[in-house]
Design a protein around this motif. Structure first.
Motif, PDB file in Angstrom:
ATOM      1  N   ASN A 122      -3.383   1.408  -5.432  1.00  0.00           N
ATOM      2  CA  ASN A 122      -4.170   2.585  -5.841  1.00  0.00           C
ATOM      3  C   ASN A 122      -4.525   2.512  -7.322  1.00  0.00           C
ATOM      4  N   HIS A 123      -4.956   1.299  -7.734  1.00  0.00           N
ATOM      5  CA  HIS A 123      -5.441   1.036  -9.102  1.00  0.00           C
ATOM      6  C   HIS A 123      -4.345   1.160 -10.157  1.00  0.00           C
ATOM      7  N   THR A 124      -3.082   1.111  -9.749  1.00  0.00           N
ATOM      8  CA  THR A 124      -1.953   1.176 -10.680  1.00  0.00           C
ATOM      9  C   THR A 124      -1.150  -0.114 -10.576  1.00  0.00           C
ATOM     10  N   PRO A 125      -0.809  -0.750 -11.720  1.00  0.00           N
ATOM     11  CA  PRO A 125      -0.039  -1.996 -11.667  1.00  0.00           C
ATOM     12  C   PRO A 125       1.271  -1.809 -10.908  1.00  0.00           C
ATOM     13  N   ALA A 126       1.457  -2.602  -9.851  1.00  0.00           N
ATOM     14  CA  ALA A 126       2.643  -2.454  -9.000  1.00  0.00           C
ATOM     15  C   ALA A 126       3.910  -2.896  -9.715  1.00  0.00           C
ATOM     16  N   ARG A 127       3.770  -3.833 -10.653  1.00  0.00           N
ATOM     17  CA  ARG A 127       4.972  -4.360 -11.317  1.00  0.00           C
ATOM     18  C   ARG A 127       5.652  -3.293 -12.178  1.00  0.00           C
ATOM     19  N   GLN A 128       4.851  -2.577 -12.959  1.00  0.00           N
ATOM     20  CA  GLN A 128       5.441  -1.599 -13.887  1.00  0.00           C
ATOM     21  C   GLN A 128       5.639  -0.231 -13.246  1.00  0.00           C
ATOM     22  N   TYR A 129       4.731   0.163 -12.345  1.00  0.00           N
ATOM     23  CA  TYR A 129       4.729   1.556 -11.914  1.00  0.00           C
ATOM     24  C   TYR A 129       4.942   1.752 -10.414  1.00  0.00           C
ATOM     25  N   GLY A 130       4.979   0.676  -9.661  1.00  0.00           N
ATOM     26  CA  GLY A 130       5.178   0.831  -8.226  1.00  0.00           C
ATOM     27  C   GLY A 130       6.599   1.249  -7.896  1.00  0.00           C
ATOM     28  N   SER A 131       6.747   2.142  -6.945  1.00  0.00           N
ATOM     29  CA  SER A 131       8.087   2.536  -6.510  1.00  0.00           C
ATOM     30  C   SER A 131       8.710   1.386  -5.726  1.00  0.00           C
ATOM     31  N   GLN A 132      10.013   1.468  -5.485  1.00  0.00           N
ATOM     32  CA  GLN A 132      10.675   0.424  -4.708  1.00  0.00           C
ATOM     33  C   GLN A 132      10.045   0.304  -3.315  1.00  0.00           C
ATOM     34  N   GLY A 133       9.739   1.465  -2.711  1.00  0.00           N
ATOM     35  CA  GLY A 133       9.127   1.443  -1.396  1.00  0.00           C
ATOM     36  C   GLY A 133       7.768   0.769  -1.410  1.00  0.00           C
ATOM     37  N   GLN A 134       6.961   1.051  -2.424  1.00  0.00           N
ATOM     38  CA  GLN A 134       5.640   0.431  -2.532  1.00  0.00           C
ATOM     39  C   GLN A 134       5.757  -1.081  -2.744  1.00  0.00           C
ATOM     40  N   GLN A 135       6.695  -1.481  -3.592  1.00  0.00           N
ATOM     41  CA  GLN A 135       6.874  -2.903  -3.861  1.00  0.00           C
ATOM     42  C   GLN A 135       7.347  -3.642  -2.615  1.00  0.00           C
ATOM     43  N   ARG A 136       8.205  -3.004  -1.822  1.00  0.00           N
ATOM     44  CA  ARG A 136       8.678  -3.642  -0.594  1.00  0.00           C
ATOM     45  C   ARG A 136       7.564  -3.741   0.440  1.00  0.00           C
ATOM     46  N   THR A 137       6.723  -2.720   0.507  1.00  0.00           N
ATOM     47  CA  THR A 137       5.574  -2.785   1.406  1.00  0.00           C
ATOM     48  C   THR A 137       4.651  -3.918   0.992  1.00  0.00           C
ATOM     49  N   LEU A 138       4.454  -4.085  -0.300  1.00  0.00           N
ATOM     50  CA  LEU A 138       3.579  -5.125  -0.819  1.00  0.00           C
ATOM     51  C   LEU A 138       4.093  -6.509  -0.433  1.00  0.00           C
ATOM     52  N   VAL A 139       5.393  -6.758  -0.672  1.00  0.00           N
ATOM     53  CA  VAL A 139       5.953  -8.074  -0.377  1.00  0.00           C
ATOM     54  C   VAL A 139       5.949  -8.339   1.123  1.00  0.00           C
ATOM     55  N   LEU A 140       6.270  -7.339   1.917  1.00  0.00           N
ATOM     56  CA  LEU A 140       6.224  -7.492   3.368  1.00  0.00           C
ATOM     57  C   LEU A 140       4.799  -7.833   3.818  1.00  0.00           C
ATOM     58  N   SER A 141       3.813  -7.182   3.221  1.00  0.00           N
ATOM     59  CA  SER A 141       2.416  -7.464   3.554  1.00  0.00           C
ATOM     60  C   SER A 141       2.040  -8.897   3.196  1.00  0.00           C
ATOM     61  N   LEU A 142       2.522  -9.380   2.055  1.00  0.00           N
ATOM     62  CA  LEU A 142       2.239 -10.757   1.642  1.00  0.00           C
ATOM     63  C   LEU A 142       2.826 -11.760   2.629  1.00  0.00           C
ATOM     64  N   LYS A 143       4.054 -11.510   3.069  1.00  0.00           N
ATOM     65  CA  LYS A 143       4.718 -12.450   3.974  1.00  0.00           C
ATOM     66  C   LYS A 143       4.027 -12.482   5.345  1.00  0.00           C
ATOM     67  N   LEU A 144       3.648 -11.306   5.844  1.00  0.00           N
ATOM     68  CA  LEU A 144       2.937 -11.257   7.118  1.00  0.00           C
ATOM     69  C   LEU A 144       1.564 -11.921   6.999  1.00  0.00           C
ATOM     70  N   ALA A 145       0.946 -11.781   5.824  1.00  0.00           N
ATOM     71  CA  ALA A 145      -0.341 -12.441   5.586  1.00  0.00           C
ATOM     72  C   ALA A 145      -0.177 -13.962   5.550  1.00  0.00           C
ATOM     73  N   GLU A 146       0.919 -14.428   4.968  1.00  0.00           N
ATOM     74  CA  GLU A 146       1.197 -15.863   4.953  1.00  0.00           C
ATOM     75  C   GLU A 146       1.268 -16.421   6.367  1.00  0.00           C
ATOM     76  N   LEU A 147       1.955 -15.701   7.247  1.00  0.00           N
ATOM     77  CA  LEU A 147       2.075 -16.141   8.634  1.00  0.00           C
ATOM     78  C   LEU A 147       0.697 -16.334   9.265  1.00  0.00           C
ATOM     79  N   LYS A 148      -0.158 -15.332   9.111  1.00  0.00           N
ATOM     80  CA  LYS A 148      -1.492 -15.394   9.715  1.00  0.00           C
ATOM     81  C   LYS A 148      -2.342 -16.498   9.093  1.00  0.00           C
ATOM     82  N   LEU A 149      -2.246 -16.660   7.777  1.00  0.00           N
ATOM     83  CA  LEU A 149      -3.061 -17.668   7.110  1.00  0.00           C
ATOM     84  C   LEU A 149      -2.649 -19.070   7.529  1.00  0.00           C
TER      85      LEU A 149
END
Length: 375
Positions: free
Chosen positions: A279-306
């Motif tokens: 949502n246009h906010t840097p995830a590293r500095q301002y993302g909550s733990q839940g948001q950061q975990r969703t992000l990493v989970l999304s990356l891993k699932l994307a890796e599988l598909k790619l």
């Protein structure tokens, strides 16, 4: 692809252990420090020639032994493949494919594809740029095995150039002209190889990003917008590779004085980063733990598909103690995405996170002090 057997000999805390996989999903259950992660690490080595836990082969060899070995039988659409890695504490490892010793270890890459997701990956967003470079490079090596060779060449040139910059700082000005000539030679090689690294990283992120965005939207319930931006230290110009090389050389000239003072190379893919925003906010500095975990989970699932789309076969999925780190919604999203589509090896300290359907369709192995037991 399907991993049929795995044989560990003097690897970590395994003396001599053979495993036959007889289900799409294998759950390794046991207390901490029993060897669950070691087994997944062995598969990771077969896929990437790397461990995310250590860079030294002697750490992988069981105490008191001079060598360790990982062997596997892999079933792919083209047929069976026999893979083996022999690790030595005091010399170079040996990679073997179908009984033949490979002259170059990099020829081992691309035969077994796997996506590793561990609790350590949850720091991918919060950690420094180095962790994100390792992540994208590891993915690229599986998609384009030649990339490992390009990256190795770049690293060699970078070390030589840094050595010259350090020597330059130690000499008097009378040798400056000679050093400048030598430096120009290394500049040209650095720009040629570095631009290859940059263009490949940019290309794979362009393919990965929409997949990750789709998963992120689904997991967040369409409440969050994920953006991924590659941030190279060299301007990534559109067009021919020569244009990127020239931009690389121009940037080196701009930083020449700073490099002479700091005696190190300040331009190149070893300085790149990957930026995540939610949502246009840097995830590293301002993302909550839940948001950061969703992000990493999304990356891993994307890796599988790619990987599946590029290779043409679904890769293995290695889940190392991640369910305990995810809330119920994210657990369900992950387990639902897997189903029987990807052969999955998953470690856990208890079976409470799995429903009856999952347990009934899984091979369950108890891990105890480097030994596998059928419960």
């Amino acid at each position: 692809m399907y991993l049929k057997t795995l044989h560990l000999k003097h690897f970590r805390n395994y003396g001599d252990q053979r495993i036959e996989f007889c289900a799409p999903k294998t759950i390794l259950v046991g207390d901490n420090a029993q060897g669950k992660s070691n087994l997944l690490e062995a598969v990771e080595l077969l896929a990437t020639l790397k461990s995310h836990r250590t860079s030294r082969d002697r750490d992988l060899i069981q105490d008191g032994n001079a060598f360790g070995q990982i062997s596997a039988t892999l079933e792919r659409e083209l047929g069976l493949a026999e893979m083996a890695l022999i690790l030595r504490s005091g010399s170079r490892r040996t990679a073997m494919l179908n009984g033949e010793k490979l002259r170059r270890q990099m020829d081992f890459l691309g035969h077994l594809n796997a996506v590793q997701f561990s609790s350590l990956d949850l720091d991918l967003v919060r950690s420094g740029p180095g962790e994100r470079r390792i992540w994208i490079d590891t993915l690229l090596m599986q998609l384009e095995p030649i990339y490992a060779y390009i990256l190795q060449q770049y690293t060699t040139v970078l070390k030589q150039r840094n050595a010259l910059l350090r020597q330059w700082g130690e000499k008097d000005n009378s040798s400056a002209a000679v050093d400048a000539t030598q430096l120009a030679i290394w500049d040209a090689q650095l720009a040629t190889l570095g631009s290859r690294v940059i263009r490949r990283r940019s290309r794979v992120l362009k393919r990965l990003t929409p997949l990750a965005q789709s998963w992120h939207t689904a997991i967040s319930g369409s409440t969050e917008d994920l953006q991924i931006r590659y941030a190279p230290s060299v301007p990534l110009t559109e067009g021919e590779p020569a244009a990127v090389q020239q931009a690389f050389l121009d940037k080196i000239q701009q930083r020449a004085i700073a490099e002479q003072h700091q005696h190190t190379t300040l331009v190149g893919p070893h300085r790149d980063d990957i930026e995540f925003t939610i949502n246009h906010t840097p995830a590293r500095q301002y993302g909550s733990q839940g948001q950061q975990r969703t992000l990493v989970l999304s990356l891993k699932l994307a890796e599988l598909k790619l990987i599946e789309s590029v290779v043409g076969e679904p890769p293995l999925l290695l889940l190392d103690d991640v369910l305990a780190e995810l809330d119920l919604n994210r657990q369900n999203q992950l387990l639902e995405a897997i189903q029987d589509r990807f052969q999955t090896l998953i470690t856990t300290t208890h079976l409470g996170s799995f429903d009856a359907q999952w347990l009934n369709s899984s091979q369950i192995l108890q891990v105890q002090a480097g030994t596998l037991i059928n419960p």
